[in-house]
Write an enzyme that holds these catalytic residues in place. Structure first.
Site, PDB file in Angstrom:
ATOM      1  N   THR A 103       0.949  -1.293  -0.041  1.00  0.00           N
ATOM      2  CA  THR A 103      -0.059  -0.034   0.012  1.00  0.00           C
ATOM      3  C   THR A 103       0.732   1.212  -0.087  1.00  0.00           C
ATOM      4  OG1 THR A 103      -1.664  -1.215   1.291  1.00  0.00           O
ATOM      5  CG2 THR A 103      -1.997   1.148   1.305  1.00  0.00           C
ATOM      6  N   THR A 104       1.766   1.221   0.916  1.00  0.00           N
ATOM      7  CA  THR A 104       2.756   2.542   0.945  1.00  0.00           C
ATOM      8  C   THR A 104       3.664   2.814  -0.256  1.00  0.00           C
ATOM      9  OG1 THR A 104       2.846   1.844   3.675  1.00  0.00           O
ATOM     10  CG2 THR A 104       4.480   3.611   2.471  1.00  0.00           C
ATOM     11  N   TYR A 108     -12.785  -4.630  -2.719  1.00  0.00           N
ATOM     12  CA  TYR A 108     -13.988  -4.181  -3.278  1.00  0.00           C
ATOM     13  C   TYR A 108     -14.814  -5.371  -3.545  1.00  0.00           C
ATOM     14  CZ  TYR A 108     -16.689  -1.920  -6.971  1.00  0.00           C
ATOM     15  OH  TYR A 108     -17.736  -1.203  -7.779  1.00  0.00           O
ATOM     16  N   TYR A 144      -2.391 -10.480   4.820  1.00  0.00           N
ATOM     17  CA  TYR A 144      -2.454  -9.094   4.999  1.00  0.00           C
ATOM     18  C   TYR A 144      -3.957  -8.754   5.198  1.00  0.00           C
ATOM     19  CZ  TYR A 144      -1.715  -3.973   4.362  1.00  0.00           C
ATOM     20  OH  TYR A 144      -1.804  -2.631   4.466  1.00  0.00           O
ATOM     21  N   ARG A 190      -9.053  -0.482   4.645  1.00  0.00           N
ATOM     22  CA  ARG A 190      -8.975  -0.155   3.260  1.00  0.00           C
ATOM     23  C   ARG A 190      -9.748  -0.904   2.040  1.00  0.00           C
ATOM     24  NH1 ARG A 190      -5.024   3.084   0.942  1.00  0.00           N
ATOM     25  NH2 ARG A 190      -3.392   4.143   2.354  1.00  0.00           N
ATOM     26  N   LYS A 250       0.112 -10.123   8.538  1.00  0.00           N
ATOM     27  CA  LYS A 250       0.232  -8.629   8.836  1.00  0.00           C
ATOM     28  C   LYS A 250      -1.339  -8.255   9.463  1.00  0.00           C
ATOM     29  CE  LYS A 250       0.864  -3.914   7.091  1.00  0.00           C
ATOM     30  NZ  LYS A 250       1.314  -3.214   5.823  1.00  0.00           N
ATOM     31  N   ILE A 279       5.596  -4.141  10.466  1.00  0.00           N
ATOM     32  CA  ILE A 279       5.437  -4.047   8.995  1.00  0.00           C
ATOM     33  C   ILE A 279       5.045  -2.285   8.989  1.00  0.00           C
ATOM     34  CG2 ILE A 279       4.574  -4.147   6.866  1.00  0.00           C
ATOM     35  CD1 ILE A 279       4.158  -7.291   7.350  1.00  0.00           C
TER      36      ILE A 279
END
Length: 331
Positions: free
Chosen positions: A67-68, A130, A156, A161, A184, A226
């Site tokens: 994501t980052t 989604y 994850y 999100r 994560k 993380i």
């Protein structure tokens, strides 16, 4: 349990021996930004510099194109090239964990295969966003990837999100798969994290994905963090994780308090907007970010700078340690 052809089963058995109880990595794993020029193209020299910085700072592993790292706006060839670049630049000196998640199981398998071919040490697989699968669908999604690609895989869960929340029960079902090596947990719920440690902490690594609560999870038996904050304070975060993992609550709390304003400030806008701006202030990257993300609103500048000062990282900046880019695309 996954059923593999004989060579793949042998490889997975080797993984279990090498990593020991599947606890592949412990400590500070940076959720690495993808540096960009102002036109949005990848800044390979700065990316090489970041890899060197994290090696020097004691970061335990690089988390590339998550994501980052703006995975959502990188093309598939760029995604693969960033992974391959990090592998080549690190040259075995630090593990590379490649983000390969997708809301398409087939695409996630393809990205995971590409990361394995590029030499990544592990993959990070986000829950499908989604389309919001059921818990049964989440189990089948991750099971299919685990059976298809013989590389260590970290689940994850980031419901804030993705709009889908993988239950601890589903994680427990997935934990026995041979190359599922960790999760994560970015829920920020420490009680939930402790429950994960109880349920399957002896089978897989339990990583925090939430900087403000990471210390407590590690003190409760988690295996690392993380981290977004590790982009701008890598040595401090590495030290914090080391202290927490060794049970040094007093030492970890001292560092956690120092980083607390920064942990908050780096989420004043959607990640990675604030962290990229903070890194720009440290002369680590240029002011590049891709639409639909935009540069940090000036009204937040003062708070981010104050948080950096409180952490003791505002001055002096890290010296540049630029790498060189050699194209190494994976399919």
């Amino acid at each position: 349990m996954a059923v593999f052809p004989e060579p793949m089963r042998a490889f997975c058995a080797w993984l279990g021996y090498f990593f020991g109880a599947k606890h592949m990595i412990t400590g500070s794993i940076v959720a690495l930004v993808t540096p960009m020029h102002e036109d949005g193209s990848v800044d390979w020299d700065s990316l090489g510099g970041l890899v060197e910085m994290h090696i020097d700072a004691g970061t335990a592993a690089l988390g590339a194109v998550g994501t980052t790292g703006e995975s959502a706006t990188l093309s598939v060839p760029e995604h693969c090239e960033v992974i391959a670049f990090c592998v080549k630049q690190s040259a075995g000196r630090i593990p590379v964990v490649a983000g390969t998640g997708s809301n398409s199981t087939r695409e996630a398998i393809e990205l995971t295969e590409a990361a394995a071919s590029a030499g990544a040490d592990a993959c990070l697989l986000v829950t499908p966003y989604y389309n919001r699968p059921t818990q049964a669908g989440l189990f089948q999604h991750f099971k299919a990837i685990a059976e298809a690609v013989a590389i260590p895989q970290i689940l994850y869960n980031v419901p804030g999100r993705t709009a889908v929340d993988m239950s601890n029960e589903t994680v427990e079902q997935l934990a026995p798969l041979e190359n599922v090596v960790g999760i994560k947990d970015a829920t920020g719920d420490t009680d939930r994290g402790r429950d994960l440690v109880t349920r399957c902490g002896d089978q897989i690594a339990i990583y925090s994905g939430d900087d403000p609560t990471a210390m407590e999870l590690m003190l409760a038996g988690g295996h690392g963090n993380i981290s977004v904050t590790a982009n701008v304070a890598p040595a401090i975060m590495a030290d914090l994780c080391s202290r927490a993992l060794s049970g040094d609550r007093a030492g970890a709390e001292q560092l956690n308090e120092r980083l607390a304003p920064l942990n908050k400030a780096l989420f004043l806008e959607a990640n990675p907007i604030p962290v990229k701006w903070a890194m720009e202030q440290r002369n680590r990257i240029k002011p590049g970010i891709r639409l639909p993300l935009t540069p940090l609103d000036p009204r937040h500048h003062e708070e981010v700078l104050a948080a950096m000062e409180a952490a003791g990282i505002l001055n002096p900046p890290f010296p540049a340690a630029l790498g060189s880019h050699s194209s190494a695309r994976c399919r």
